[in-house]
Design an enzyme around this catalytic site. Structure first.
Site, mmCIF file in Angstrom:
data_model
loop_
_atom_site.group_PDB
_atom_site.id
_atom_site.type_symbol
_atom_site.label_atom_id
_atom_site.label_comp_id
_atom_site.label_asym_id
_atom_site.label_seq_id
_atom_site.Cartn_x
_atom_site.Cartn_y
_atom_site.Cartn_z
ATOM 1 N N LYS A 142 62.447 -11.885 -31.983
ATOM 2 C CA LYS A 142 63.673 -11.358 -32.470
ATOM 3 C C LYS A 142 64.309 -12.181 -33.753
ATOM 4 O O LYS A 142 64.942 -11.727 -34.742
ATOM 5 C CB LYS A 142 64.835 -11.087 -31.500
ATOM 6 N N LYS A 191 54.534 -3.441 -30.576
ATOM 7 C CA LYS A 191 55.178 -2.445 -29.492
ATOM 8 C C LYS A 191 55.708 -1.501 -30.325
ATOM 9 O O LYS A 191 56.621 -1.865 -31.188
ATOM 10 C CB LYS A 191 55.546 -3.055 -28.460
ATOM 11 N N LYS A 204 62.700 0.925 -29.988
ATOM 12 C CA LYS A 204 63.764 1.899 -30.735
ATOM 13 C C LYS A 204 64.461 1.471 -31.581
ATOM 14 O O LYS A 204 65.246 2.385 -32.137
ATOM 15 C CB LYS A 204 64.487 2.265 -29.119
HETATM 16 P P1 TYM Z 1 65.306 -2.714 -23.972
HETATM 17 O O1 TYM Z 1 66.631 -2.049 -24.243
HETATM 18 O O2 TYM Z 1 64.574 -3.323 -25.184
HETATM 19 O O3 TYM Z 1 64.309 -1.770 -23.447
HETATM 20 C C1 TYM Z 1 64.533 -0.929 -22.389
HETATM 21 C C2 TYM Z 1 63.462 -0.847 -21.514
HETATM 22 O O4 TYM Z 1 62.352 -0.041 -22.134
HETATM 23 C C3 TYM Z 1 61.063 -0.839 -21.891
HETATM 24 N N1 TYM Z 1 60.245 -0.704 -23.022
HETATM 25 C C4 TYM Z 1 58.984 -0.352 -23.283
HETATM 26 N N2 TYM Z 1 58.290 0.079 -22.429
HETATM 27 C C5 TYM Z 1 57.030 0.264 -22.576
HETATM 28 N N3 TYM Z 1 56.575 0.211 -24.073
HETATM 29 C C6 TYM Z 1 57.356 -0.265 -24.960
HETATM 30 N N4 TYM Z 1 56.943 -0.309 -26.063
HETATM 31 C C7 TYM Z 1 58.724 -0.421 -24.577
HETATM 32 N N5 TYM Z 1 59.842 -1.035 -25.391
HETATM 33 C C8 TYM Z 1 60.883 -0.857 -24.268
HETATM 34 C C9 TYM Z 1 61.767 -2.179 -21.702
HETATM 35 O O5 TYM Z 1 60.631 -3.050 -21.180
HETATM 36 C C10 TYM Z 1 62.820 -2.007 -20.875
HETATM 37 O O6 TYM Z 1 62.554 -1.729 -19.460
HETATM 38 N N6 TYM Z 1 66.599 -7.111 -21.933
HETATM 39 C C11 TYM Z 1 66.412 -5.606 -21.831
HETATM 40 C C12 TYM Z 1 67.616 -4.899 -21.173
HETATM 41 C C13 TYM Z 1 68.290 -5.325 -19.978
HETATM 42 C C14 TYM Z 1 67.559 -5.387 -18.571
HETATM 43 C C15 TYM Z 1 68.612 -6.027 -17.786
HETATM 44 C C16 TYM Z 1 66.824 -4.851 -17.789
HETATM 45 C C17 TYM Z 1 69.416 -6.247 -19.897
HETATM 46 N N7 TYM Z 1 69.561 -6.471 -18.578
HETATM 47 C C18 TYM Z 1 68.540 -6.252 -16.472
HETATM 48 C C19 TYM Z 1 66.450 -5.025 -16.724
HETATM 49 C C20 TYM Z 1 67.444 -5.628 -15.849
HETATM 50 C C21 TYM Z 1 66.002 -5.002 -22.974
HETATM 51 O O7 TYM Z 1 66.340 -5.553 -23.997
HETATM 52 O O8 TYM Z 1 65.446 -3.737 -22.844
#
Ligand code: TYM
Length: 333
Positions: free
Chosen positions: A115, A197, A200
């Site tokens: 990032k 990957k 979003k």
């Molecule tokens: P974030 O917002 O980037 O993504 C949300 C969820 O989507 C999954 N994900 C993916 N899965 C498969 N292939 C991909 N290319 C892909 N891109 C994203 C992520 O693994 C995630 O499950 N730090 C976290 C958010 C968060 C969180 C938490 C998650 C904050 N606090 C507590 C679990 C528990 C994040 O930035 O996810």
């Protein structure tokens, strides 16, 4: 006596547009879990501040993400849905955990490195300490299981380490959570660069399928997906582009990779692209219809948030008071 259900917790940052990777890697599994678990799903708006946000857009996006969670099948009657910033204990527990986390541990976080490369003009302290806030999100609710995509694995390991460390220093306080990373679809790749990957918040819109994309847009994006120059539709790490499309098709149709390969035996890449686009459109159509309905009813959405915040606040306060007591803070009368 009825046994208490185990707790699951997960969250998504309200940045960019919710995409098919978030659906497959996370939301779809949350929906499957919610009957058997005491579930908490967060919209982690505090995390989103680590990159620059336009305030009015952030506000709108949080509401839109909430409606998308529900449209995907998260049922507010069964699960708690809440906005992170509505529960002040997230920031408070983060501070306590900050003080037992070493800089070395944070330096090892690969997501911080990735990032920072993407945000060279804004490498802020929040971006660096963000995994601690994530640990607080999880530990506040004593979660047993955290369903996420593969990119969150390292953050989950840190969370486990912090829970164990705190428990060791101050006696048993936190449940040590287990990650749940799906066997298939845990790492969906970008449609434009299959070696990275799908994200979003990718600036290149063609790299992702958003949950709210129009069917024509979905078809166009899949048609334009970058593939290698081969001809055979075979899953192979050497051909990440076509393998990614096979994975998407396989997860969404619940067919195994070898079933998908035989289904497309002797056919050209274009055949897979056409069918995959149809499968995605069919998957997203009912979600989009529900979304459009739900978005018309702002009172309903506000009610869901109010109930979610109340429930989450109660639980978070319980854990935080315990933590404050254990570390030696005097309780406020
Ligand atoms: P974030 O917002 O980037 O993504 C949300 C969820 O989507 C999954 N994900 C993916 N899965 C498969 N292939 C991909 N290319 C892909 N891109 C994203 C992520 O693994 C995630 O499950 N730090 C976290 C958010 C968060 C969180 C938490 C998650 C904050 N606090 C507590 C679990 C528990 C994040 O930035 O996810």
């Amino acid at each position: 006596m009825e046994r208490k259900k185990p707790i699951i917790l997960s969250g998504i940052q309200p940045s960019g547009q919710l995409c098919i990777a978030n659906y497959i890697g996370a939301i779809k599994n949350w929906v499957d879990f919610q009957d058997d678990y005491d579930s908490i799903f967060l919209i982690v708006d505090m995390h989103a501040l680590t990159v620059k946000q336009v305030p009015a857009e952030l506000r709108k996006r949080c509401l839109s993400f909430l409606a998308q969670y529900i449209a995907c099948g998260i049922d507010p009657q069964k699960s708690t849905i809440a906005i992170q910033s509505h529960i002040p204990q997230h920031a408070e527990l983060t501070w306590v955990l900050n003080c037992i986390t070493s800089l070395g541990e944070l330096n090892r976080m690969t997501q911080f490195k990735d990032k920072s490369k993407k945000n060279e003009s804004n490498i802020n302290a929040g971006l660096f300490t963000y995994p601690i806030l994530m640990a607080a999100d999880i530990l506040l609710y004593q979660a047993d299981l955290v369903p996420v995509g593969a990119d969150q694995k390292q953050h989950l390991e840190l969370t486990r380490n912090l829970a164990q460390r705190f428990n060791h220093l101050y006696s048993d306080t936190f449940v040590v959570p287990e990650p749940y990373i799906p066997k298939f679809g845990a790492r969906i790749m970008s449609l434009q660069d299959p070696t990275s990957k799908m994200s979003k918040s990718d600036k290149n819109e063609n790299s992702l399928v958003a949950l709210l994309d129009h069917p024509d847009v979905i078809t166009k994006k899949i048609k334009r997906a970058v593939t290698d120059s081969g001809t055979e539709i075979r899953f192979d790490d050497k051909n990440p582009g076509i393998s990614n499309l096979i994975s998407l098709y396989s997860v969404l149709t619940k067919k195994s990779v070898s079933e998908v390969e035989s289904h497309f035996e002797g056919k050209m890449y274009s055949a897979l692209k056409i069918e995959l686009a149809e499968v995605i459109v069919d998957t997203l159509k009912p979600i989009q219809q529900r979304y459009n309905e739900i978005m018309k009813d702002k009172n309903y959405l506000e009610g869901v948030l109010e109930a979610g915040a109340e429930n989450a606040y109660y639980r978070a306060r319980k854990t935080l008071s315990k933590v404050y007591r254990k570390i030696g803070f005097i309780a406020k009368k």
